[in-house]
Design a protein around this motif. Structure first.
Motif, PDB file in Angstrom:
ATOM      1  N   ARG A 117       0.846  -1.194   0.000  1.00 39.69           N
ATOM      2  CA  ARG A 117       0.000   0.000   0.000  1.00 39.69           C
ATOM      3  C   ARG A 117       0.877   1.239   0.000  1.00 39.69           C
ATOM      4  N   GLN A 118       0.627   2.153  -0.940  1.00 40.31           N
ATOM      5  CA  GLN A 118       1.427   3.363  -0.988  1.00 40.31           C
ATOM      6  C   GLN A 118       1.163   4.217   0.245  1.00 40.31           C
ATOM      7  N   VAL A 119       2.215   4.806   0.803  1.00 41.95           N
ATOM      8  CA  VAL A 119       2.074   5.705   1.947  1.00 41.95           C
ATOM      9  C   VAL A 119       2.607   7.094   1.627  1.00 41.95           C
ATOM     10  N   TYR A 120       3.124   7.306   0.403  1.00 43.17           N
ATOM     11  CA  TYR A 120       3.409   8.692   0.026  1.00 43.17           C
ATOM     12  C   TYR A 120       2.074   9.386  -0.204  1.00 43.17           C
ATOM     13  N   LEU A 121       2.059  10.703   0.018  1.00 41.10           N
ATOM     14  CA  LEU A 121       0.821  11.467   0.054  1.00 41.10           C
ATOM     15  C   LEU A 121       0.572  12.088  -1.307  1.00 41.10           C
ATOM     16  N   ASP A 122      -0.593  11.781  -1.885  1.00 43.71           N
ATOM     17  CA  ASP A 122      -0.870  12.112  -3.275  1.00 43.71           C
ATOM     18  C   ASP A 122      -1.111  13.590  -3.527  1.00 43.71           C
ATOM     19  N   HIS A 123      -1.428  14.374  -2.496  1.00 43.12           N
ATOM     20  CA  HIS A 123      -1.681  15.790  -2.774  1.00 43.12           C
ATOM     21  C   HIS A 123      -0.443  16.439  -3.379  1.00 43.12           C
TER      22      HIS A 123
END
Length: 670
Positions: A117-123
């Protein structure tokens, strides 16, 4: 030795991959494979379990033992032991990580995953490392992959991948409480508990957090930007992982997480007090069917962020949903095929309207064991992104919702070959084309700013015409086992080209004269090329473990003329050319003593001390860390660690100097 599902092993060991770089392999018992092969097992290179020495990409595995013996208090501190990883601590609470240079405030080049699961923030496509809801004690291993890996790992794996893998809630019994206290007001604690409701149902719960004092450098920054002392960093997190085995061949995994983080952060010429709250839900299925290994997962990530600037508060609400499925087949003993698909929905609510995009992706992989000595892996992925915006806009905004109705399609590939020259030597060849999509803010940020003169309306804006970054990479590597020192030498030569690099605040533009409307725009800034080489050696002689690494990068930028006075882009001077790391550890029956050091060559950085704009020279520096640990019993461990011991403050590549610190940690397992 643990029992291994031989049918699953036969499929996955051939080099099959899932669309996320994780899906099929997450059902594999890594501990059992590590016991079988006498070395860590990775899924990062191809998405399937492989010996780390046979991966077709440049990859390093950090084990739980490595994490404990590093003495680090956070994940970036663990990664800092690798010469090819750059860690920028801009403030006491803000840390940015990149692989092979190109680091900067809120860098968007690194894909970070926790169990797929990606945990970098998409904003913005950045990673808030303190907001990752994982405790160091529940991490089984961290897999670090250099270079673009979009076709293997998926969306935005443009500069590298950090894949954090926790222990399995069904197979691994991890129960530990940790308490720590140190200088600079540092207090931390965590707990990990594993429960078995039945032989086929396991649950793991973890909680943790820390408080710390802002550094003197942070106070200097905050007083200059806000007129008062800096925000003290703090973080809290919790996670729940559950595994239910329907049968020997099928299992379901579920995950729920939450985190809260407050920190002082700096981006370009702006100083920000960030208040982050994240949450996630995930459900995954793994089944060894008659057709092959089938896997599917769906997860949602939510971000509630308030950024406090000198101009006022900005609110970000970002939600992402990802669904993927893959099937791994073995039509012949020497061939493994994978087909996969992924859907991604990402939206950002700015209070006036909603900016969103949908991504549709298809991928395929073929692994061919051509001979007993030669293995070939190829992966291709095709992404289509559709952007749109709904709702109101700010008065006099130069963009309408129709301007955001855009789409792009891009393909990526990863090619790798491993040739085993002998029992002790192997060569790796790889080539890749990776994609880095613009973030939601780069597409559609809307912020009114103080006008440069009377009668002017001014904005700080994203640009819906921003193009994705394309990254090309080619590499050759050599692995050489050295039995006499019970160790290994690794070396690699690499070349990389980045096209259409992006940044917020790149250009100033006047949109109309009557009325006068001006803006500072995001956009593509040009290209950059890098050549370099890396070499590392590690060994074990008796009770002594040691390692040494060297990384060299030569970066050349070719940028457009950036017309914004706050634009900051200078990778060729901001990325260190030379990085050297080394460490030694003595491991006794009860005591452990170790030290490690990191040398970083001189650079030029934007913003040092209280000055947030303009280039400043940063001299080369050495950071020294040390650890003394005592195992009072099989369940109790006491550690004393020191960080940045050579100086009270060291001006590193970040904005605020890094302070010397000492931490006492107590670990109790039960």
């Amino acid at each position: 030795m643990k029992t291994i599902n031989r049918g699953l092993a036969a499929v996955t060991l051939a080099g099959a991959a899932s669309i996320s770089g994780q899906a099929a392999a997450d059902s594999v018992d890594r501990a059992a494979f590590q016991e079988l092969f006498n070395e860590p097992v990775t899924t990062s290179a191809t998405g399937a379990p492989q010996r780390a020495t046979e991966a077709p990409v440049n990859m390093t595995i950090i084990t739980q033992e490595d994490i404990q013996r590093s003495g680090a208090t956070d994940i970036p501190g663990v990664l800092e032991g690798l010469a090819n990883v750059d860690v920028m601590r801009s403030t006491r609470g803000q840390t940015d990580v990149a692989i092979r240079g190109y680091n900067g405030g809120m860098t968007p080049r690194l894909l970070v995953l926790v169990n797929g699961r990606q945990v970098y923030l998409d904003h913005y496509g950045m990673t808030n490392w303190d907001a990752i809801p994982v405790q160091l004690s529940e991490i089984q291993q961290i897999e670090v992959v250099s270079g673009p890996n979009t076709a293997l790992f998926g969306f935005n794996a443009a500069g590298g991948v950090v894949n954090i893998i926790t222990y399995d809630a069904l197979r691994d019994d991890i129960d530990q409480v940790t308490a720590a206290a140190g200088t600079n007001g540092y207090v931390a604690g965590s707990g990990v508990w594993t429960m078995r409701a039945a032989d086929n149902f396991g649950i793991r719960v973890s909680v943790g957090g820390f408080d710390a004092d802002a550094s003197d450098g942070d106070d200097l920054l905050s007083n200059a930007g806000f007129g008062y002392g800096a925000l003290d960093p703090s973080a809290r997190s919790a996670s729940l992982n559950a595994v239910y085995a329907l049968s020997d061949k099928t299992r379901i995994e579920a995950e729920a997480t939450w985190s809260l983080d407050e920190r002082l952060e700096r981006y370009q010429g702006s100083l920000i007090e960030g208040d982050y709250e994240t949450s996630s839900l995930k459900l995954a299925l793994f089944s060894d069917t008659s057709l092959g290994m089938f896997s599917a997962q769906i997860y949602s990530n939510n971000l509630d962020l308030t950024d406090n600037l000198s101009l006022g508060a900005i609110r970000f609400d970002n939600a992402i949903t990802v669904a993927s499925a893959s099937l791994i087949m073995k039509p012949a003993p020497a061939h493994t095929l994978r087909v996969a698909g992924e859907y991604r929905m990402n939206e950002y609510d700015d209070g006036l309207g909603t900016l969103s995009y949908d991504v549709y992706a298809l991928s395929g992989m073929w692994n061919w064991q051509a001979t007993s000595a030669l293995s070939l892996t190829s992966a291709v992925r095709f992404d289509t992104l559709e952007l749109e915006r709904e709702g109101d806009t700010l008065p006099l905004m130069p963009f309408t919702n129709a301007d955001y109705s855009r789409d792009f399609s891009e393909w990526s590939y990863n090619l790798g070959a491993v040739y085993k020259l002998s029992d002790n030597d192997s060569l790796r060849f790889s080539a890749a084309r990776g994609i880095g999509s613009p973030s939601l803010l780069e597409y559609g940020f809307q912020l009114p700013v103080p006008p440069p003169g009377p009668g002017v309306t001014a904005f700080y804006l994203g640009d819906p015409a921003t193009a994705p970054t394309i990254v090309y990479n080619a590499e050759i590597g050599w692995d050489h086992n050295i039995p006499s020192i019970n160790g290994r030498l690794r070396a690699s030569l690499f070349w990389q080209k980045n096209e259409d690099l992006r940044m917020l605040g790149a250009y100033s533009q006047v949109f109309s004269l009557v009325p006068t409307v001006a803006g500072t725009l995001a956009g593509n800034i040009g290209e950059s090329e890098m050549q370099g080489f890396e070499i590392g050696v590690e060994g074990q002689q008796g009770r002594i473990h040691w390692d040494a690494q060297y990384s060299y990068r030569d970066i050349s930028d070719d940028f457009e003329t950036l017309t914004s006075p706050t634009a900051q882009a200078n990778f060729e001077d901001a990325s260190p050319e030379h990085v050297v790391t080394g460490g030694v550890m003595w491991i006794g029956d009860r005591w452990e003593f170790g030290a490690d050091a990191r040398y970083t060559s001189e650079t030029q950085q934007f913003g040092q001390g209280a000055v947030l704009t303009g280039l400043s020279s940063v001299d080369s520096y050495v950071q020294l860390n040390a650890l003394a640990a005592w195992r009072a019993s099989d369940t109790l461990r006491l550690e004393l660690s020191g960080h940045n011991l050579l100086e009270e403050e060291t001006q590193t590549v970040g904005v605020s100097p890094v302070e010397r610190s000492v931490v006492l940690t107590l670990r109790s397992s039960f």
